[in-house]
Write a protein that holds these residues in place. Structure first.
Motif, short mmCIF file in Angstrom:
data_model
loop_
_atom_site.label_atom_id
_atom_site.label_comp_id
_atom_site.label_asym_id
_atom_site.label_seq_id
_atom_site.Cartn_x
_atom_site.Cartn_y
_atom_site.Cartn_z
N VAL A 11 0.84 -1.20 0.00
CA VAL A 11 0.00 0.00 0.00
C VAL A 11 0.87 1.26 0.00
O VAL A 11 0.54 2.26 -0.64
CB VAL A 11 -0.97 -0.03 1.20
CG1 VAL A 11 -1.64 1.30 1.38
CG2 VAL A 11 -2.01 -1.08 0.99
N GLU A 30 1.92 1.83 -3.44
CA GLU A 30 0.81 2.32 -4.26
C GLU A 30 0.54 3.79 -3.99
O GLU A 30 0.35 4.57 -4.92
CB GLU A 30 -0.44 1.49 -3.96
CG GLU A 30 -1.48 1.62 -5.03
CD GLU A 30 -2.84 1.86 -4.47
OE1 GLU A 30 -3.10 1.41 -3.35
OE2 GLU A 30 -3.63 2.52 -5.15
N VAL A 31 0.53 4.18 -2.70
CA VAL A 31 0.20 5.56 -2.37
C VAL A 31 1.29 6.50 -2.87
O VAL A 31 1.01 7.57 -3.42
CB VAL A 31 -0.01 5.71 -0.85
CG1 VAL A 31 -0.11 7.15 -0.46
CG2 VAL A 31 -1.25 4.98 -0.43
N GLY A 55 0.83 6.82 -6.59
CA GLY A 55 -0.36 7.57 -6.97
C GLY A 55 -0.20 9.06 -6.74
O GLY A 55 -0.45 9.87 -7.64
N PHE A 115 -5.88 -3.95 8.03
CA PHE A 115 -5.34 -4.81 6.98
C PHE A 115 -5.77 -6.26 7.09
O PHE A 115 -5.56 -7.03 6.18
CB PHE A 115 -3.82 -4.74 6.97
CG PHE A 115 -3.29 -3.49 6.36
CD1 PHE A 115 -3.27 -3.35 4.99
CD2 PHE A 115 -2.84 -2.47 7.15
CE1 PHE A 115 -2.80 -2.19 4.43
CE2 PHE A 115 -2.36 -1.31 6.59
CZ PHE A 115 -2.35 -1.18 5.23
N ALA A 146 -7.77 1.56 -1.53
CA ALA A 146 -6.72 1.53 -2.54
C ALA A 146 -7.32 1.69 -3.93
O ALA A 146 -6.76 2.39 -4.78
CB ALA A 146 -5.93 0.23 -2.43
N LEU A 185 -8.21 5.32 -4.50
CA LEU A 185 -7.02 6.11 -4.84
C LEU A 185 -6.61 5.88 -6.28
O LEU A 185 -6.30 6.82 -7.01
CB LEU A 185 -5.89 5.76 -3.89
CG LEU A 185 -4.61 6.55 -4.11
CD1 LEU A 185 -4.84 7.99 -3.72
CD2 LEU A 185 -3.48 5.98 -3.32
N VAL A 206 -6.42 8.69 -9.26
CA VAL A 206 -5.23 8.94 -10.07
C VAL A 206 -5.55 8.75 -11.55
O VAL A 206 -5.11 9.53 -12.40
CB VAL A 206 -4.09 8.00 -9.63
CG1 VAL A 206 -2.93 8.07 -10.59
CG2 VAL A 206 -3.62 8.37 -8.26
#
Lengths: 156, 101
Positions: free
Chosen positions: A129, A132-133, A136, B68, B79, B82, B86
């Motif tokens: 994650v 990914e963040v 992004g 998680f 996720a 996000l 994007v």
């Protein structure tokens, strides 16, 4: 577009520490407050500092939108694949916890100092994650800076 | 007139928060007849997470093990949100054609 020499020197001095701090937050996500989202945002802030302080054309060689979007897609895929690997029993099963292998040490119940080698799939998912963040937010910053530059050029 | 309204609303908010800060009432005390923030009526879920989190997900941070592990679907959705954001920004701001440069 380029900032003053003071800002450039300071950002060149500061950004490794910001990246290391973000990595620390990501890796210790299962022991201390924080985790993938927060640490990824900190790392992306370090990249944003470099991109804003220097001219984008100076850092275009190593901060590219393609690399950042690759990091984003890799993180999301790693997250989903880690979730699917627990499908022997259920989706999102913590199949590494208490297994004795990597990230599989047992945790004594109650108050304990904490061990980095615990958590099962939690550290793996934190890393995914975080990747990914960081990808992004970096992609968003790079695209917006590109757009700003194009607007300036077309305006004159 | 508009400035007066803004000042009046800010003053009302400040007075309200000051009143709550000075005279907290039942805030933070265990609930007797009625419910109080921090002391919910049904605590089975919280107790389960607090007592079993360290054993099942083998992590000291209960928040991370909820985000998680116990509620991984939630994080998967975050996720994906996000990623969608994007993708939307990229589709608006990217260069459309090579010859635009």
């Amino acid at each position: 577009m380029k900032m003053s020499k003071i800002v450039r020197t300071q950002s060149g001095f500061l950004y490794p520490f910001i990246l290391i701090f973000g990595l620390y937050i990501v890796i210790h996500g299962h022991l201390t407050p924080g985790g993938g989202f927060q640490g990824g945002a900190v790392i992306a802030t370090g990249f944003a500092l470099v991109v804003v302080a220097y001219e984008y054309k100076d850092v275009r060689k190593w901060i590219t939108a393609n690399r950042l979007s690759l990091a984003e897609v890799t993180g999301l895929l790693a997250f989903i694949i880690t979730a699917y690997l627990g499908l022997g029993s259920t989706f999102f099963r913590n199949w590494l916890a208490n297994s004795g292998s990597i990230f599989g040490s047992r945790v004594p119940p109650g108050i304990n100092p904490g061990n980095l080698n615990t958590g099962g799939v939690l550290p793996v998912m934190n890393l995914a994650v975080g990747l990914e963040v960081l990808g992004g937010l970096g992609v968003i910053i790079v695209y917006m800076l590109n757009y700003l530059k194009r607007g300036e050029e077309s305006a004159g | 007139m508009r400035k007066l309204l803004i000042i009046a609303s800010i003053a009302i908010f400040i007075a309200f928060f000051l009143y709550v800060a000075i005279n907290p009432g039942d805030f933070g005390k265990p609930a007797g007849r009625h419910l109080v923030f921090g002391y919910p009526k049904y605590t089975d879920m919280d107790d389960y997470f607090i007592t079993h989190g360290q054993i099942f997900s083998a992590a000291n941070n209960i928040v991370t093990s909820i985000v998680f592990d116990f509620r991984g679907y939630d994080t998967l959705g975050e996720a994906t949100v996000l990623f969608a954001a994007v993708m939307g920004i990229a589709s608006v701001l990217r260069k459309l054609r090579r010859d635009e440069e």
